[in-house]
Design an enzyme around this catalytic site. Structure first.
Site, PDB file in Angstrom:
ATOM      1  N   GLN A   1       0.756  -1.311   0.018  1.00 25.77           N
ATOM      2  CA  GLN A   1       0.114   0.006   0.194  1.00 25.77           C
ATOM      3  C   GLN A   1       0.818   1.248   0.083  1.00 25.77           C
ATOM      4  OE1 GLN A   1      -3.050  -0.338  -0.507  1.00 25.77           O
ATOM      5  NE2 GLN A   1      -3.342   1.980  -0.591  1.00 25.77           N
ATOM      6  N   GLU A   2       1.945   1.201   0.625  1.00 25.72           N
ATOM      7  CA  GLU A   2       2.755   2.292   0.769  1.00 25.72           C
ATOM      8  C   GLU A   2       3.461   3.001  -0.529  1.00 25.72           C
ATOM      9  OE1 GLU A   2       3.181   4.653   3.064  1.00 25.72           O
ATOM     10  OE2 GLU A   2       2.463   3.733   4.786  1.00 25.72           O
TER      11      GLU A   2
END
Length: 661
Positions: free
Chosen positions: A501-502
């Protein structure tokens, strides 16, 4: 046979030599392209023109980009035919439509509405300035009816380009833009604290007076004083709107104080204004997770509530596990909003709580075929109910080869090579825009082989029926992530979920607020964590080192998880928004993890937590780890009194920038 083997060997050597020569040419072209870009950045058209000529003489694959930069520099002086020829020549390039947008703006500024009208139908992008010019052009050409449809451009709570002023003037002159429209947008602007915009809007009113600027400023800076002294008359539309603005300013800080102030002047407002106040009060209270929010929403007229308010109306009911109220709210939403995955899932949960299992299972069954957070949760609610399994599809080498040989993908490869990543993503997006599932997976496989993990994930995520979860959830850097996760005692699947996600596993990633590297660490956080993680002689440049970034990120996750008493959901929220906020968002009673996540006030953090937890759920299967239901992974969040926060520890940690609300 020996002859053919020898032939294949010699032919292979020939291909290698040819590719080597091409690579050498490409490398030379790469250098000149970057020099061309530097010339463009410096607005040096003479130097850029020379580079364009050289690159074109080499038949360099990215020469059109240099030509595009040159056209941008020369656009103001280029005649229409030259620009149109350029657009026709490079019609398959993503920059063509960007140039067309600039060309249209030029034509509008020159009042060349005939040329504008001829070119505008070819424009594919969305640009408010171009849209305003297009509506104005139609009116000038005699189609005044299109001014009515341009109201959507007016009715925005944000600044629009100054070039829209001409359109708004025409709309007002034609009585398409009415006084009510002016005050409606004035309210929208003040609701978002956009004081400068509100002033510009107020100036369009027939009742405008210069003193109104000062009164708006007073309501913004001293709302309580304005209301206590009744500094602004309630008899005019302007006065009522600004007094409502003052109340909203107070409500942003203290609900009860705002309610007390409102009751002193309630009789001076019209019924629709009172409804508006309660809707705003409820929204602010719901985002602060105050239990009174639900009853305040119920005092507002539903016709006065917007999409955001309906969402928080539903969350206020959900926070209290008031399933009946939740059903009622979802039933009042516009169909498009009610069809969102979140509200279909929570509606089904409400139906199930009411014992309407048949209807609930029907919603769960449809939702369970969708590959996202609510889809995975819906699957687990079906209790043996049989649903169709997703089609897992593996593309062939031939399908990938078909992708590779297309000019657009060759340009993507060249753009990636010279680190023009934004341009590469634009090429990729245009090339894959109309792909079916098999083509999307072939493109994702190509990106994966090139280790463009971000493009592989984004592309594989788009498939509707055929899926390849190895492409959606890749596992690069496991030789670094697994030992780091084990050393810090955190779930490897969760670490992968965070990292996906990052950064989408692109180690060079850098966010708008300064977070950097694979696990997107803020510089202050990395500096704070380094000595605690046993990394000596740390300096800021090390944040991009893969092993250092992973070591710091997993340490920070471990420390945060400890502060959150082992609650992964809260620790995930803390990783994005900071530990103090994650603790603050707990309720006075134990709360289901999915409800905690759904009622996080910041939209960015809410989406982040849901996606990370869904990622972790899938990664447990991908990594061969113990798989547990997503609902179980989300767990139950203890009450605030039982959370046991170590306040001093949290206060000592670096501040995390506030995410988007």
């Amino acid at each position: 046979m020996a002859y053919f083997s020898t032939f294949r060997f010699i032919f292979g050597l020939f291909l290698i030599a040819l590719l080597s020569n091409n690579h050498a040419l490409a490398a030379a072209g790469d250098d000149e392209l970057l020099q061309a870009r530097a010339a463009y950045d410096k607005k040096n058209a003479i130097a850029l023109s020379e580079y364009v000529q050289r690159l074109q003489n080499q038949n360099y694959i990215l020469a059109p980009y240099a030509d595009y930069w040159l056209m941008l520099l020369n656009l103001e002086d280029a005649d229409n035919q030259t620009v149109r020829d350029f657009l026709n020549t490079y019609s398959e390039y993503p920059f063509a439509d960007r140039l067309r947008g600039e060309y249209l703006k030029k034509l509008a500024k020159q009042q060349d509405w005939e040329s504008f009208s001829n070119e505008f139908p070819n424009y594919q992008s969305e640009d408010a300035a171009v849209a305003c010019y297009a509506a104005e052009s139609s009116a000038i050409n005699g189609d005044v009816s299109l001014l009515e449809s341009a109201k959507t451009l007016w009715m925005q709570a944000k600044e629009q380009p100054s070039t829209c002023s001409g359109l708004y003037d025409r709309m007002q002159a034609a009585n398409v833009l009415t006084e009510d429209d002016i005050w409606e947008r004035f309210r929208l602007a003040l609701g978002g604290d956009r004081v400068s915009l509100a002033k510009a809007i107020a100036k369009r009113s027939k009742t405008f007076e210069a003193i109104q600027y000062k009164l708006i400023d007073s309501a913004y800076g001293s709302p309580q004083l304005v209301l206590n002294k009744k500094m602004i008359s309630f008899k005019t539309r302007f006065g009522r709107e600004v007094n409502l603005f003052a109340l909203n300013r107070i409500a942003k800080i203290d609900s009860q104080q705002a309610l007390t102030a409102f009751r002193k002047v309630e009789d001076l407002f019209k019924p629709e204004d009172r409804s508006y106040f309660y809707g705003r009060l409820a929204l602010q209270a719901a985002q602060r997770q105050e239990p009174e929010a639900l009853k305040w929403f119920q005092k507002a007229d539903n016709t006065e509530l917007n999409k955001e308010q309906f969402a928080w109306f539903a969350r206020a009911a959900l926070r209290q596990k008031n399933w009946q109220a939740l059903l009622a709210v979802v039933g009042k939403m516009e169909p498009a909003q009610a069809e969102e995955g979140a509200w279909r899932y929570w509606k089904a949960r409400a139906l199930k709580a009411a014992g309407q299992n048949l209807e609930a299972n029907g919603l769960f069954a449809k939702l369970s075929t969708e590959r996202h957070f609510y889809g995975w949760l819906a699957q687990e609610e079906l209790d043996g109910f049989i649903t169709a399994a997703p089609v897992n599809y593996k593309v062939s080498d031939e399908q990938v080869a078909d992708i590779v040989k297309t000019p657009a993908f060759q340009r993507v490869e060249a753009l990636q090579r010279v680190d023009l990543r934004w341009e590469a993503k634009s090429e990729w997006a245009l090339a894959t825009k109309d792909f079916d599932d098999q083509q999307l997976l072939a493109a994702a496989e190509f990106a994966s082989r090139k280790q463009w993990h971000d493009l592989a994930i984004i592309t594989a995520d788009k498939t509707a029926e055929m899926h390849d979860f190895a492409l959606r959830y890749p596992t690069p850097y496991r030789d670094l992530i697994k030992p780091a996760a084990n050393e810090q005692g955190v779930d490897e699947a969760w670490v992968y979920g965070i990292t996906r996600q990052e950064s989408r596993f692109m180690h060079y990633a850098k966010s708008g607020v300064g977070a950097a590297g694979l696990m997107q660490l803020m510089p202050a956080t990395a500096k704070w964590a380094a000595p605690r993680a046993g990394i000596s002689n740390y300096n800021s440049s090390m944040i991009h080192d893969l092993d250092t970034n992973i070591a710091l990120g997993t340490y920070y996750l471990s420390h945060t998880l400890e502060l959150m008493n082992g609650q992964e959901v809260m620790a995930t929220a803390a990783y994005n928004a900071g530990p103090s906020r994650a603790k603050k968002w707990a309720a006075d009673i134990p709360l289901e993890g999915a409800i905690y996540a759904e009622t996080i006030p910041f939209s960015e953090t809410r989406s982040y937590v849901q996606k990370v937890m869904a990622n972790a759920h899938l990664y447990a299967q991908r990594l061969g780890l113990k798989s547990i239901p997503l609902k179980q992974r989300l767990g139950v969040i203890p009450s605030k009194s039982g959370a046991g926060a170590i306040a001093n520890e949290i206060n000592a940690m670096p501040e995390v920038p506030q995410p988007s609300e």
